[in-house]
Design an enzyme around this catalytic site. Structure first.
Site, PDB file in Angstrom:
ATOM      1  N   SER A  36      67.990 -21.035 101.114  1.00 55.21           N
ATOM      2  CA  SER A  36      68.876 -21.885 100.599  1.00 55.21           C
ATOM      3  C   SER A  36      68.645 -22.697  99.642  1.00 55.21           C
ATOM      4  O   SER A  36      67.352 -22.854  99.330  1.00 55.21           O
ATOM      5  CB  SER A  36      69.633 -22.565 101.782  1.00 55.21           C
ATOM      6  OG  SER A  36      68.863 -23.806 101.976  1.00 55.21           O
ATOM      7  N   LYS A  37      69.698 -23.422  98.820  1.00 57.33           N
ATOM      8  CA  LYS A  37      69.214 -24.287  97.742  1.00 57.33           C
ATOM      9  C   LYS A  37      68.077 -25.287  98.025  1.00 57.33           C
ATOM     10  O   LYS A  37      67.537 -25.600  97.252  1.00 57.33           O
ATOM     11  CB  LYS A  37      70.495 -25.253  97.426  1.00 57.33           C
ATOM     12  CG  LYS A  37      71.496 -24.297  96.559  1.00 57.33           C
ATOM     13  CD  LYS A  37      71.326 -24.437  95.278  1.00 57.33           C
ATOM     14  CE  LYS A  37      72.262 -23.103  94.200  1.00 57.33           C
ATOM     15  NZ  LYS A  37      71.405 -22.622  93.278  1.00 57.33           N
TER      16      LYS A  37
END
Ligand code: GLU
Length: 444
Positions: A212-213
């Site tokens: 994820s980010k």
């Protein structure tokens, strides 16, 4: 006419975000398999979720695929025998399919929506990665296939399109395993044979959590901005969850096409290791000729690279100095700057650490004079000159070395200082020393 023996795969992104590395890897596996078997690779946009789908995301996905070098034989912009390739333009087809199941008693109406009537028994399929998988139909609810607003759910549209587009192999993320029995039931209801399914492991960050980010860049195009080469990214992504069965890692696109198979897909999760990506990128950068490298670096933006083109021999020496240390195009851009322009500011920590003593200026001035006078502009001579001068003045050689580096680059780190001085040439070296000396005079 569809020939059932033609291998046909598809990548079917929902345009609710940019092309994520996970999606890119899925596209790549499908593409590799299609190319390996002389098949067809279809790109289909699953934009039935009107609220979440955005046209600009489609553009972003197409750009990401093109950047990676993944081309499609049928789909947006190229068309094909099964057009349209946007689900939002195929709604009538899904409505007709839902009606067909309603008419044959395999579906029923429920508050305006249409639900599939799950028959009793078990649903099985053989996954090319995970082997035989069995679900008890008791645990499958009578799922909606057409919503009350007459939009299809994912299960209906994906199965209709995969049937219509004669898809033979579905390679997609593990997160779709639990959707597969519902889709297999729909194939059965339509009297069609399901395609071969291969569910590939998800991509995890180094902490084994889903990528994820938080882990850094997740959109493919961000990697372009970060200075990665598409061919390195391609090679790296191909080995995320797939292996050749040998230690070979550096493989060109053609070699990957030759070697790709579903058996090599691992059942366990794949870890996105940025250091490994950097290693691949470095290897691919080293393969580029000087000319190619300059062209790629220049591609990063408006920046004065003309100098490199003007003098190939000099450029080769500059690049040879940087090649061992630059793993990304952005690093080249950064490290090349001092060869073209003097610093616009000086690292304050470096100035404080190495140049705060009042004698520092005088030492640098003496070095400047020595460099004006020296006859031999070579690495060895420049280093010898600096060290002798330091000794004669009872100064630390480090003061002069760090001071000179700061004068040349404004920074505390650079490639080998004396190699750099040789390449910069006497005029620029002397001039930049003078500028630092003047700037130091202005400091309190
Ligand atoms: N649009 C679906 C997704 O992006 C496609 C899944 C599939 O490949 O069946 O997850």
């Amino acid at each position: 006419m569809n020939n059932v023996w033609v291998t046909r795969l598809r990548f079917a992104p929902s345009p609710t975000g940019y092309l994520h590395v996970g999606g890119a890897r899925t596209a790549l596996f499908n593409w590799l398999y299609a190319r390996r078997h002389g098949g067809v690779f279809v790109l289909r946009i699953e934009d039935t979720d009107v609220e979440r789908s955005q046209a600009e995301m489609v553009t972003g996905i197409l750009d990401g695929l093109r950047w990676l070098g993944i081309d499609w034989d049928e789909g947006p912009e190229v068309g094909g025998p099964h057009a349209p390739y946007y689900q939002s333009q195929r709604l009538e087809r899904y409505r007709a399919a839902a009606k067909q199941l309603l008419d044959s008693g395999q579906a029923f109406e429920d508050g305006g929506a249409i639900r599939f009537k799950v028959p009793p028994g078990k649903t099985t399929f053989v996954d090319s990665v995970h082997g035989p998988i069995e679900f008890d139909n008791e645990h499958i609810e009578s799922f909606v296939i057409l919503r009350s607003d007459t939009h299809p759910t994912y299960h209906l549209s994906v199965v209709c399109d995969d049937i219509d587009m004669a898809i033979t192999h579905v390679v997609r993320g593990d997160d779709h395993i639990s959707n597969t029995p519902k889709q297999v039931l729909l194939y059965n209801a339509f009297g069609k044979t399901p395609p071969t399914f291969a569910h590939v492991p998800l991509i995890m960050g180094a902490d084994k959590q889903r990528l994820s980010k938080r882990h850094g860049a997740t959109s493919v195009m961000e990697y372009e901005k970060l200075g990665y080469l598409p061919e390195a990214m391609f090679n790296f992504l191909a080995l995320l969850g797939w292996g050749t069965g040998s230690n070979d890692e550096l493989l060109t696109k053609d070699e990957l096409v030759q070697r790709f198979n579903l058996e090599g897909i691992s059942g366990g999760n794949a870890v996105f290791n940025t250091e490994k990506l950097d290693w691949f990128n470095h290897q691919y950068l080293l393969k580029l000729t000087d000319e190619e490298l300059v062209a790629r670096v220049g591609g990063l933006g408006a920046w004065g690279l003309e100098g490199l083109g003007k003098d190939p021999a000099w450029s080769s020496r500059v690049l040879a100095l940087l090649r061992p240390r630059c793993k990304r195009l952005t690093e080249y851009r950064d490290q090349l700057t001092p060869f073209f322009e003097g610093p616009t500011s000086y690292d304050p920590d470096g100035v404080k650490k190495h140049l705060s003593a009042p004698e520092a200026r005088e030492h640098l001035e003496a070095l400047r004079q020595a460099y004006i006078a020296t006859g031999d502009w070579t690495e060895v001579a420049l280093e010898k000159c600096l060290r002798e001068l330091a000794e004669a003045r009872s100064a630390k050689a480090a003061t002069l070395i760090h001071g000179t580096r700061i004068a040349m680059t404004g920074r505390m780190v650079s490639p080998g200082l004396f190699e750099m001085l040789v390449l910069l040439g006497r005029e620029r070296v002397v001039d930049r020393l003078a500028r630092l000396i003047a700037a130091l005079a202005g400091l309190p």
